[in-house]
Every structure is written in C-alpha cells, then in structure tokens.
Design an enzyme around this catalytic site. Structure first.
Site, PDB file in Angstrom:
ATOM      1  N   GLU A  96       3.762   2.265 -11.532  1.00  0.00           N
ATOM      2  CA  GLU A  96       4.277   3.609 -11.318  1.00  0.00           C
ATOM      3  C   GLU A  96       5.294   3.640 -10.197  1.00  0.00           C
ATOM      4  OE1 GLU A  96       0.317   4.906 -10.686  1.00  0.00           O
ATOM      5  OE2 GLU A  96       0.577   5.047  -8.531  1.00  0.00           O
ATOM      6  N   CYS A 109       9.578   5.854  -4.274  1.00  0.00           N
ATOM      7  CA  CYS A 109       8.529   4.912  -3.911  1.00  0.00           C
ATOM      8  C   CYS A 109       8.341   3.937  -5.074  1.00  0.00           C
ATOM      9  CB  CYS A 109       7.257   5.729  -3.648  1.00  0.00           C
ATOM     10  SG  CYS A 109       5.828   4.742  -3.248  1.00  0.00           S
ATOM     11  N   CYS A 116      -2.813  -5.379  -7.375  1.00  0.00           N
ATOM     12  CA  CYS A 116      -2.604  -5.953  -6.047  1.00  0.00           C
ATOM     13  C   CYS A 116      -3.746  -6.904  -5.741  1.00  0.00           C
ATOM     14  CB  CYS A 116      -2.571  -4.844  -4.987  1.00  0.00           C
ATOM     15  SG  CYS A 116      -2.216  -5.454  -3.310  1.00  0.00           S
ATOM     16  N   CYS A 120      -7.611  -3.881  -0.382  1.00  0.00           N
ATOM     17  CA  CYS A 120      -7.969  -2.985   0.722  1.00  0.00           C
ATOM     18  C   CYS A 120      -8.992  -1.968   0.205  1.00  0.00           C
ATOM     19  CB  CYS A 120      -6.733  -2.280   1.267  1.00  0.00           C
ATOM     20  SG  CYS A 120      -5.527  -3.426   1.975  1.00  0.00           S
ATOM     21  N   CYS A 123      -8.000   1.660  -1.079  1.00  0.00           N
ATOM     22  CA  CYS A 123      -6.800   1.769  -1.918  1.00  0.00           C
ATOM     23  C   CYS A 123      -7.153   1.597  -3.388  1.00  0.00           C
ATOM     24  CB  CYS A 123      -5.787   0.704  -1.497  1.00  0.00           C
ATOM     25  SG  CYS A 123      -4.336   0.660  -2.563  1.00  0.00           S
ATOM     26  N   HIS A 222      -3.992   0.779  10.040  1.00  0.00           N
ATOM     27  CA  HIS A 222      -5.304   1.391   9.779  1.00  0.00           C
ATOM     28  C   HIS A 222      -6.399   1.102  10.795  1.00  0.00           C
ATOM     29  CE1 HIS A 222      -3.292   2.037   6.051  1.00  0.00           C
ATOM     30  NE2 HIS A 222      -3.445   0.795   5.640  1.00  0.00           N
ATOM     31  N   CYS A 339      -0.821   6.448  -4.291  1.00  0.00           N
ATOM     32  CA  CYS A 339      -1.493   5.169  -4.115  1.00  0.00           C
ATOM     33  C   CYS A 339      -2.166   4.603  -5.362  1.00  0.00           C
ATOM     34  CB  CYS A 339      -2.540   5.277  -3.009  1.00  0.00           C
ATOM     35  SG  CYS A 339      -2.002   6.280  -1.637  1.00  0.00           S
TER      36      CYS A 339
HETATM   37  N1  SAH Z   1       0.766  -3.103   0.164  1.00  0.00           N
HETATM   38  C1  SAH Z   1       1.690  -2.303   0.912  1.00  0.00           C
HETATM   39  C2  SAH Z   1       2.344  -1.188   0.136  1.00  0.00           C
HETATM   40  C3  SAH Z   1       1.446  -0.319  -0.770  1.00  0.00           C
HETATM   41  S1  SAH Z   1       0.383   0.869  -0.043  1.00  0.00           S
HETATM   42  C4  SAH Z   1       1.008  -1.749   2.139  1.00  0.00           C
HETATM   43  O1  SAH Z   1      -0.200  -1.881   2.246  1.00  0.00           O
HETATM   44  O2  SAH Z   1       1.687  -1.226   3.005  1.00  0.00           O
HETATM   45  C5  SAH Z   1       1.343   2.147   0.618  1.00  0.00           C
HETATM   46  C6  SAH Z   1       0.596   2.944   1.662  1.00  0.00           C
HETATM   47  O3  SAH Z   1      -0.426   3.785   1.088  1.00  0.00           O
HETATM   48  C7  SAH Z   1      -0.113   2.063   2.664  1.00  0.00           C
HETATM   49  O4  SAH Z   1       0.154   2.483   3.965  1.00  0.00           O
HETATM   50  C8  SAH Z   1      -1.570   2.254   2.290  1.00  0.00           C
HETATM   51  O5  SAH Z   1      -2.400   1.970   3.340  1.00  0.00           O
HETATM   52  C9  SAH Z   1      -1.600   3.692   1.866  1.00  0.00           C
HETATM   53  N2  SAH Z   1      -2.802   4.046   1.091  1.00  0.00           N
HETATM   54  C10 SAH Z   1      -3.389   3.313   0.121  1.00  0.00           C
HETATM   55  N3  SAH Z   1      -4.472   3.946  -0.375  1.00  0.00           N
HETATM   56  C11 SAH Z   1      -4.568   5.117   0.297  1.00  0.00           C
HETATM   57  C12 SAH Z   1      -5.475   6.224   0.227  1.00  0.00           C
HETATM   58  N4  SAH Z   1      -6.489   6.230  -0.635  1.00  0.00           N
HETATM   59  N5  SAH Z   1      -5.270   7.275   1.057  1.00  0.00           N
HETATM   60  C13 SAH Z   1      -4.216   7.274   1.912  1.00  0.00           C
HETATM   61  N6  SAH Z   1      -3.341   6.271   2.038  1.00  0.00           N
HETATM   62  C14 SAH Z   1      -3.502   5.190   1.229  1.00  0.00           C
END
Ligand code: SAH
Length: 362
Positions: A96, A109, A116, A120, A123, A222, A339
């Site tokens: 997406e 974006c 991935c 995390c 995520c 984080h 996300c």
């Molecule tokens: N892998 C890269 C880019 C993708 S994530 C990275 O980690 O930076 C893009 C952003 O969305 C990151 O800052 C991630 O921490 C955030 N993110 C992912 N899941 C989330 C969620 N459930 N709530 C808020 N932010 C989230």
C-alpha cells in the site's frame, strides 16, 4: 531474456540503455530524450502513450523493454483527505501507499517491502510476516501511479515522499537506493523532501550518510533505553541502541543533516515520564526533532495508545529539556491507512509471522 522495466532504471542507466537501443536501430539521438521525457516529466502509464514516437519505434521499444506499474486493487479515501492505494504486484501480492495532504504539501508514503522481516511488536506489517523485497520499479511505480491519481483527481503535485509504508527500506537498499536516485534526479523531488524511515539498520544508516544527496532520515526509536527497546523492536538484539545512535550521529555530522525520532506512544509501556530525560539526552546528542505518535491499535495486540494528557505532558517535558517536539495525530484511521493495516487484514489468514525474519535480510 526478460525485458527490463524502464521504471527500474535510474536516470543514467536509463539514458544508456535507450541510447544503445536507438543506436542499434539507426535512430537519431533525440529519441532517447523523447522517451526520457515521457518516462519522467510525462509520467505516462505505458509505452503506447509515447505518441511522438513513430508506431514502429514504439513497437520496437516494447520488444526490448517494458513499462509496468503496480495495478490499483482498491483506492480508499478518508474524510480527512488521506487516500490509500492498495497495489497488486505482478505476483499477486499487495502493498500500500498513502497520500497525505497537510498544510499545502502532499506527502506520499511508500512501501519498500511486501511485509517486513523485523517484527516490531506494535506494527501490523511486522505481524503479517515477510514476503519479499520490492523492486526499484515497484517502488517508483507506486510513486508514478499515486502521483497520476493525485493529478487526475485535483489533489495537486506530490511534494514530499516518506518511506513509512510497509517494510524496512534500509533492509532493501539494493532496490531502495536506486529508487531514491530516480525519484530525486529523474522525477525532480528534492532530496530534502524525501525521508527514509528506519527502525535502526546500522549499515543502512551509514550507507545513507555516505550519499551525496541530502536525503532525510527518520529513526523509529520508541524507547531511549536498550531493555525497553528490546521488548518493542527485536532488531535491538542485532543492532543495540548505542550502535544505532552512533550511526545516526555519523549521519547528522555529514553536512549538519537533520533527523527525526519517531516515538510511538503506548500506554504504560513506553510513556513513563522517567523516560523523558534519557530520550532528551539522545535527541540533543544528534540534534533530532521528536515526533510523538499515539499508538494506533492493531488486532491481536492488547496495548492501548497513551492518554492525551500523558502525550502532552511527555511532549512538554521534552521541550523543557531543550528538544523540538511535535505530536502527530494518526491520519486516515477510517480507512486503516496507518501502518500496514489494510494489507495485514487481507493476508492475516494466509501467513503466520516470520520469526526467522531477522536472519533473512542483509
Ligand atoms: N520500517 C520503517 C518504516 C515503516 S514504519 C520504520 O520502522 O521506520 C513507519 C512508522 O510507523 C514507524 O515510525 C513505526 O514505528 C510506526 N508505526 C508502526 N506501527 C504503528 C502503530 N500501530 N501505531 C503507531 N505507529 C506505528
């Protein structure tokens, strides 16, 4: 021999390939410039649309090259103006991208991987597992097709690009770095308007610092201390916090580049006020701007977003400690734009989480 996709070639390689092709065909040099203009400035969706080429040259070009973009499977618009495309790739996987209008800018974006490998905990993409790297053409294709949609729907020009969609861009440098060159030198998006977001892939951060263009860096932090980071970001085992901060410091030193820390705020997980001083110390050390992002709840994870009052207090204390801070509201919640959620919902029953992901990237 498979025909190379023109969208996968950064400007110098594209020029060389086209020049060789037209030379072989005894065509004048200006044909190369015509096709380049269609690819970059024109942003056409197909070779057939290159109408100032004679038909036989279009046919010959198509025998040697292709021009393929991902196909939009769905387009969803949120009341706040956020627009999400779900793109179907040639192997039927989906990624997406999201268009986000804000304050006269239009930010796109982009995704860099299908799924991935870094898993995390908070995520949705991490939970959906890792499928594969996106190619340069698939990354550039998301941009072209989104930019065309925006143009045709009166949303204006894409002004900024962030690699904050699905995947870890610095775990796919082989395809992301040429895409950066192409978006910048080919499509004319200024390097300072392109942000690479990483959860902390140290060799990738160092490689980005080495690039001449001033691409921006966002570190998804984080947690300002290792034991907490380890609970949220499995990559801590491979690249501990201290090494990551050393790497972003090297990046910041290269010509005084500015960077951002992304801090997803999860209630009673990483929002204790005692975390403010260590976070402020890291931010001051590398002159980072801090974005506080309330956690966006995802299926199967019990965590909640931090309370508004806590987000404000956390931000105020960071500011008092000399750090520039902004609170980001999740955009496009109504369309699961945040996300990786839409794709994650679609593939949830197809794949289980890839627990070996940490070993499967460079
Ligand atoms: N892998 C890269 C880019 C993708 S994530 C990275 O980690 O930076 C893009 C952003 O969305 C990151 O800052 C991630 O921490 C955030 N993110 C992912 N899941 C989330 C969620 N459930 N709530 C808020 N932010 C989230």
């Amino acid at each position: 021999m498979t025909r190379p996709n023109l969208l996968g070639l950064p400007p110098p390689a594209l020029r060389e390939a086209l020049a060789a092709h037209f030379r072989d065909r005894g065509q004048p040099d200006y044909r190369t410039r015509q096709v380049e203009a269609w690819v970059f400035a024109g942003g056409v969706p197909s070779l057939e649309a290159m109408t100032n080429l004679p038909t036989r040259e279009r046919t010959a070009l198509g025998e040697r090259f292709r021009l393929d973009e991902p196909v939009a499977e769905t387009v969803s618009e949120s009341p706040d103006g956020t627009v999400k495309h779900l793109w179907r790739l040639s192997d039927d996987d989906v990624v997406e991208s999201v268009l986000i209008p804000a304050g006269g800018r239009l930010t796109l974006c982009l995704s860099s991987q299908a799924g991935c490998p870094l898993a995390c905990k908070f995520c949705a993409t991490g939970w959906s597992g890792f499928r594969r790297q996106l190619t340069t053409a698939e990354i550039v294709g998301q941009y072209r097709a989104s930019a065309r949609w925006a143009r045709e729907h009166g949303r204006g020009l894409v002004s900024n690009i962030v690699f904050m969609g699905m995947g870890e861009p610095l775990a796919n440098r082989r395809h992301v770095f040429p895409a950066l060159s192409t978006l910048n030198a080919g499509y004319g998006i200024g390097a300072r308007r392109i942000t690479v977001s990483t959860v902390g892939v140290v060799p990738g951060i160092l490689a980005l610092a080495e690039r001449e263009e001033q691409f921006r860096l966002a570190l998804s932090l984080h947690a300002p201390v290792s034991d907490l980071r380890a609970q949220l970001v499995p990559l801590e085992k491979r690249y501990p916090l201290e090494e990551v901060i050393d790497a972003v410091e090297a990046y910041a030193r290269r010509g005084g580049r500015r960077l951002t820390f992304e801090y997803t705020m999860i209630r009673e997980v990483n929002d204790a006020l005692e975390l403010v001083p260590p976070l402020a110390a890291l931010a001051r050390r590398v002159r980072a701007f801090v974005n506080l992002i309330p956690f966006n709840p995802i299926p199967d994870v019990e965590w909640k977003p931090s309370r508004d009052g806590r987000v404000r207090e956390f931000g105020a204390q960071l500011e008092a400690a000399g750090v520039a801070v902004a609170v980001r509201r999740p955009r496009g919640r109504e369309i699961d734009a945040a996300c990786g959620q839409l794709r994650a919902a679609r593939v949830a029953r197809q794949h289980s989480r890839d627990r070996h992901g940490l070993d499967s990237y460079a």
